[in-house]
Design an enzyme around this catalytic site. Structure first.
Site, PDB file in Angstrom:
ATOM      1  N   SER A  28       0.865  -1.201   0.000  1.00  0.00           N
ATOM      2  CA  SER A  28       0.000   0.000   0.000  1.00  0.00           C
ATOM      3  C   SER A  28       0.891   1.237   0.000  1.00  0.00           C
ATOM      4  O   SER A  28       0.816   2.089   0.885  1.00  0.00           O
ATOM      5  CB  SER A  28      -0.936   0.036   1.201  1.00  0.00           C
ATOM      6  OG  SER A  28      -2.041  -0.750   0.926  1.00  0.00           O
ATOM      7  N   HIS A  33       7.031   5.705   1.624  1.00  0.00           N
ATOM      8  CA  HIS A  33       7.816   4.576   1.089  1.00  0.00           C
ATOM      9  C   HIS A  33       8.685   5.043  -0.084  1.00  0.00           C
ATOM     10  O   HIS A  33       9.842   4.658  -0.213  1.00  0.00           O
ATOM     11  CB  HIS A  33       6.891   3.469   0.571  1.00  0.00           C
ATOM     12  CG  HIS A  33       6.006   2.848   1.595  1.00  0.00           C
ATOM     13  ND1 HIS A  33       4.644   2.986   1.588  1.00  0.00           N
ATOM     14  CD2 HIS A  33       6.289   2.060   2.668  1.00  0.00           C
ATOM     15  CE1 HIS A  33       4.120   2.319   2.590  1.00  0.00           C
ATOM     16  NE2 HIS A  33       5.092   1.745   3.285  1.00  0.00           N
ATOM     17  N   GLN A  57       3.790  -9.731  13.356  1.00  0.00           N
ATOM     18  CA  GLN A  57       3.916  -8.458  14.071  1.00  0.00           C
ATOM     19  C   GLN A  57       2.571  -7.833  14.420  1.00  0.00           C
ATOM     20  O   GLN A  57       2.515  -6.758  15.002  1.00  0.00           O
ATOM     21  CB  GLN A  57       4.784  -7.474  13.293  1.00  0.00           C
ATOM     22  CG  GLN A  57       4.130  -6.877  12.057  1.00  0.00           C
ATOM     23  CD  GLN A  57       5.120  -6.055  11.273  1.00  0.00           C
ATOM     24  OE1 GLN A  57       6.079  -6.595  10.707  1.00  0.00           O
ATOM     25  NE2 GLN A  57       4.920  -4.753  11.223  1.00  0.00           N
ATOM     26  N   LEU A 179       2.405  10.401   6.476  1.00  0.00           N
ATOM     27  CA  LEU A 179       1.786   9.427   5.585  1.00  0.00           C
ATOM     28  C   LEU A 179       1.895   8.044   6.206  1.00  0.00           C
ATOM     29  O   LEU A 179       2.892   7.716   6.856  1.00  0.00           O
ATOM     30  CB  LEU A 179       2.471   9.455   4.219  1.00  0.00           C
ATOM     31  CG  LEU A 179       2.318  10.772   3.464  1.00  0.00           C
ATOM     32  CD1 LEU A 179       3.057  10.718   2.136  1.00  0.00           C
ATOM     33  CD2 LEU A 179       0.840  11.091   3.221  1.00  0.00           C
ATOM     34  N   SER A 180       0.839   7.257   6.036  1.00  0.00           N
ATOM     35  CA  SER A 180       0.806   5.896   6.577  1.00  0.00           C
ATOM     36  C   SER A 180      -0.193   5.101   5.750  1.00  0.00           C
ATOM     37  O   SER A 180      -1.215   5.645   5.315  1.00  0.00           O
ATOM     38  CB  SER A 180       0.356   5.936   8.044  1.00  0.00           C
ATOM     39  OG  SER A 180      -0.073   4.663   8.445  1.00  0.00           O
ATOM     40  N   ARG A 182      -2.163   3.101   6.819  1.00  0.00           N
ATOM     41  CA  ARG A 182      -3.410   3.043   7.592  1.00  0.00           C
ATOM     42  C   ARG A 182      -4.307   4.259   7.363  1.00  0.00           C
ATOM     43  O   ARG A 182      -5.489   4.208   7.705  1.00  0.00           O
ATOM     44  CB  ARG A 182      -3.108   2.951   9.086  1.00  0.00           C
ATOM     45  CG  ARG A 182      -2.537   1.618   9.506  1.00  0.00           C
ATOM     46  CD  ARG A 182      -2.181   1.673  10.974  1.00  0.00           C
ATOM     47  NE  ARG A 182      -1.376   0.536  11.367  1.00  0.00           N
ATOM     48  CZ  ARG A 182      -1.870  -0.611  11.790  1.00  0.00           C
ATOM     49  NH1 ARG A 182      -3.155  -0.758  11.905  1.00  0.00           N
ATOM     50  NH2 ARG A 182      -1.064  -1.599  12.126  1.00  0.00           N
TER      51      ARG A 182
HETATM   52  P1  AMP Z   1       5.366  -0.172   6.399  1.00  0.00           P
HETATM   53  O1  AMP Z   1       4.971  -0.521   5.002  1.00  0.00           O
HETATM   54  O2  AMP Z   1       4.344   0.643   7.116  1.00  0.00           O
HETATM   55  O3  AMP Z   1       5.871  -1.347   7.192  1.00  0.00           O
HETATM   56  O4  AMP Z   1       6.607   0.818   6.274  1.00  0.00           O
HETATM   57  C1  AMP Z   1       7.757   0.464   5.545  1.00  0.00           C
HETATM   58  C2  AMP Z   1       8.820   1.491   5.780  1.00  0.00           C
HETATM   59  O5  AMP Z   1       8.361   2.779   5.371  1.00  0.00           O
HETATM   60  C3  AMP Z   1       9.198   1.635   7.265  1.00  0.00           C
HETATM   61  O6  AMP Z   1      10.609   1.771   7.371  1.00  0.00           O
HETATM   62  C4  AMP Z   1       8.484   2.894   7.676  1.00  0.00           C
HETATM   63  O7  AMP Z   1       9.106   3.567   8.753  1.00  0.00           O
HETATM   64  C5  AMP Z   1       8.570   3.708   6.411  1.00  0.00           C
HETATM   65  N1  AMP Z   1       7.528   4.747   6.384  1.00  0.00           N
HETATM   66  C6  AMP Z   1       6.204   4.591   6.580  1.00  0.00           C
HETATM   67  N2  AMP Z   1       5.583   5.776   6.548  1.00  0.00           N
HETATM   68  C7  AMP Z   1       6.542   6.723   6.337  1.00  0.00           C
HETATM   69  C8  AMP Z   1       6.534   8.151   6.202  1.00  0.00           C
HETATM   70  N3  AMP Z   1       5.416   8.856   6.288  1.00  0.00           N
HETATM   71  N4  AMP Z   1       7.715   8.773   5.999  1.00  0.00           N
HETATM   72  C9  AMP Z   1       8.870   8.064   5.919  1.00  0.00           C
HETATM   73  N5  AMP Z   1       8.944   6.726   6.026  1.00  0.00           N
HETATM   74  C10 AMP Z   1       7.804   6.057   6.237  1.00  0.00           C
END
Ligand code: AMP
Length: 270
Positions: A28, A33, A57, A179-180, A182
């Site tokens: 996503s 990312h 996790q 950004l997330s 979620r």
């Molecule tokens: P995830 O897909 O949520 O497991 O995130 C994968 C990687 O992207 C992790 O190292 C997160 O810390 C990084 N990440 C997620 N959101 C952000 C963001 N808004 N800014 C920078 N890095 C991010």
């Protein structure tokens, strides 16, 4: 871009390659990312992006099930960025071999999200040490948005492998909301609210620079946020960025927050 569907494909593709940059994700994909991926493309000879929603996790099965997945769109984005390899392992690719690394959080580690999401970081460290063994990268690019995760993964990965963790800045939307993946689960109204809260805390941190007795100010801010934004807060704390110890000094410190907005748990740090 080459898509690698299992470890045999991966080993074949990476054989003889050096200076590999690795960006582990759960898919996503968003601009957060993308910033990690762009940094890897700049600093590495080959970039591997993995997409794997790691069941271990999630301390809550429902959360794992409803985690947003968008593989078709993700592949389009990665192709456009000219990523060298995208690794899409199955559960057996990650978990079929024995992991010799012992994972046990210390008492000092059991703070912030480790306190509220039992088993979460053990699952993150488990998958990150396994992925590091499989991919064997020179550098792993991770976001400061998940700051506690970053420090824990750094501790375990750099102790057991030659790979180095590269810290990458948090990317925010125009409203300052981090950004997330979620965020997709929130409607427009709650997205705006979360953005306002982020801006509120960014300004609050600036004000703390000139203040004393920060502990008390943070305690009052926590109550104010609960009232003003109608949210449930797991924690709002000022901690040192080196060792995550609670602090009353603003230098080398960040404000950490985890909260639920409409049943969606968001984390951030400022
Ligand atoms: P995830 O897909 O949520 O497991 O995130 C994968 C990687 O992207 C992790 O190292 C997160 O810390 C990084 N990440 C997620 N959101 C952000 C963001 N808004 N800014 C920078 N890095 C991010």
């Amino acid at each position: 871009m080459k898509t690698l569907l299992n470890n045999i494909d991966l080993n074949e593709a990476l054989s003889g390659k050096s200076n590999i940059g690795f960006v582990p994700t759960m898919g996503s994909l968003h601009e957060g990312h993308l910033s990690l991926i762009k940094k890897s493309l700049k600093l590495s000879s080959k970039t591997v992006v993995s997409i794997f929603v790691n069941p271990r996790q999630f301390n809550n099965k429902k959360d794992y099930k409803k985690y947003p997945r968008n593989i078709k769109k993700d592949l389009k984005i990665l192709k456009r960025l000219k990523v060298d390899f995208v690794y899409l392992p199955k559960i057996k690719d990650i978990y079929k071999f024995k992991n010799k690394i012992k994972i046990k959080l210390t008492k000092q580690d059991k703070i912030l999200c480790a306190k509220y999401r039992k088993g979460h970081f053990e699952g993150v460290i488990e998958v990150m040490t396994r992925l590091t063994k499989i991919v064997n990268p020179s550098k792993i690019f991770m976001g400061e948005k998940d700051f506690q995760q970053l420090l824990l993964v750094k501790k375990y990965v750099e102790k057991n492998f030659k790979s180095k963790i590269v810290f990458c800045k948090t990317i925010r939307d125009k409203n300052k909301l981090a950004l997330s993946s979620r965020n997709i689960l929130l409607d427009r109204n709650n997205l705006n609210k979360a953005g306002k809260l982020a801006e509120d805390l960014i300004n609050f941190k600036k004000k703390l620079l000139k203040k004393k007795n920060l502990k008390n100010l943070i305690f009052m801010k926590k109550n104010e946020l609960k009232r003003n934004y109608d949210i449930k807060i797991d924690y709002l704390e000022l901690r040192n960025t080196k060792n995550l110890k609670l602090t009353d000094k603003i230098t080398n410190a960040k404000i950490f927050i985890a909260y639920y907005i409409n049943k969606v748990r968001l984390i951030d740090n400022y």
